[in-house]
Design a protein around this motif. Structure first.
Motif, short mmCIF file in Angstrom:
data_model
loop_
_atom_site.label_atom_id
_atom_site.label_comp_id
_atom_site.label_asym_id
_atom_site.label_seq_id
_atom_site.Cartn_x
_atom_site.Cartn_y
_atom_site.Cartn_z
N TRP A 28 44.93 87.28 67.41
CA TRP A 28 45.24 86.62 68.68
C TRP A 28 45.36 87.70 69.76
O TRP A 28 45.39 88.88 69.48
N GLY A 29 45.43 87.25 70.99
CA GLY A 29 45.65 88.15 72.12
C GLY A 29 44.38 88.79 72.64
O GLY A 29 43.28 88.52 72.18
N LYS A 30 44.58 89.66 73.64
CA LYS A 30 43.47 90.30 74.34
C LYS A 30 43.30 91.78 74.00
O LYS A 30 42.26 92.34 74.27
N LYS A 77 52.95 83.90 69.21
CA LYS A 77 51.76 84.62 69.63
C LYS A 77 51.58 84.50 71.14
O LYS A 77 51.99 83.50 71.74
N ASN A 78 50.95 85.52 71.74
CA ASN A 78 50.58 85.54 73.16
C ASN A 78 51.77 85.48 74.11
O ASN A 78 51.68 84.89 75.18
N LYS A 86 51.02 97.05 79.69
CA LYS A 86 49.68 96.46 79.72
C LYS A 86 48.68 97.50 80.20
O LYS A 86 48.98 98.32 81.05
N GLN A 144 49.40 90.92 64.14
CA GLN A 144 48.31 90.56 65.06
C GLN A 144 46.97 91.11 64.56
O GLN A 144 45.94 90.49 64.73
#
Length: 147
Positions: A28-30, A77-78, A86, A144
């Motif tokens: 998941w995620g970027k 998640k997220n 970031k 993750q």
């Protein structure tokens, strides 16, 4: 709850980090795996440097979110993250994972220190809570990436 300040928690995290590679796929995620390794460094640096600050943290954050940082319940998640943690820049996996490993070792090495200063956003933590917070953050991101 496991803690990065205990031998068991430290060994668990370090052995799982060894299973990561540049090709680890996120669930998941970027973030890429290199960005995740970079992202996980800041909270450890914050705890290790242990700089005094006048912050008692944000009342809302302390009241409604702080306990979730170190309890048994997994993070969803997220979750949103601080802008300080970031990056849009690609990060070199080998370089960032080496830094992360060093910081984990450094954090574990200060486990017996007497004075722990408040977190600038979340306020006062006991040493046990610091260890649980750091473990939980790393555990979340290792999951993750499937380890």
């Amino acid at each position: 709850m496991k803690s990065l300040l205990t031998e068991d928690g430290y060994q668990d995290i370090t052995s799982r980090i060894e299973k990561l590679s540049e090709n680890s796929k996120k669930g998941w995620g970027k973030m890429t795996v290199g960005q995740m390794a970079w992202h996980c460094q800041y909270p450890l640096q914050l705890a290790i440097t242990n700089k005094p600050n006048s912050s008692k943290g944000n009342w809302f954050v302390r009241t409604f979110f702080k306990k979730s940082l170190y309890n048994e319940k997994p993070w969803r998640k997220n979750l949103p993250t601080s802008s300080l943690m970031k990056t849009a820049d690609e990060k070199d996996f080998k370089k960032e994972i080496a830094k992360l490993k060093m910081l984990i070792d450094d954090f574990y090495a200060v486990r017996t220190r007497d004075k722990w200063y408040p977190h600038p956003a979340f306020g006062v933590f006991t040493p046990e809570q610091w260890g649980q917070l750091e473990y939980k953050h790393l555990d979340h991101h290792l999951k993750q990436f499937g380890v």
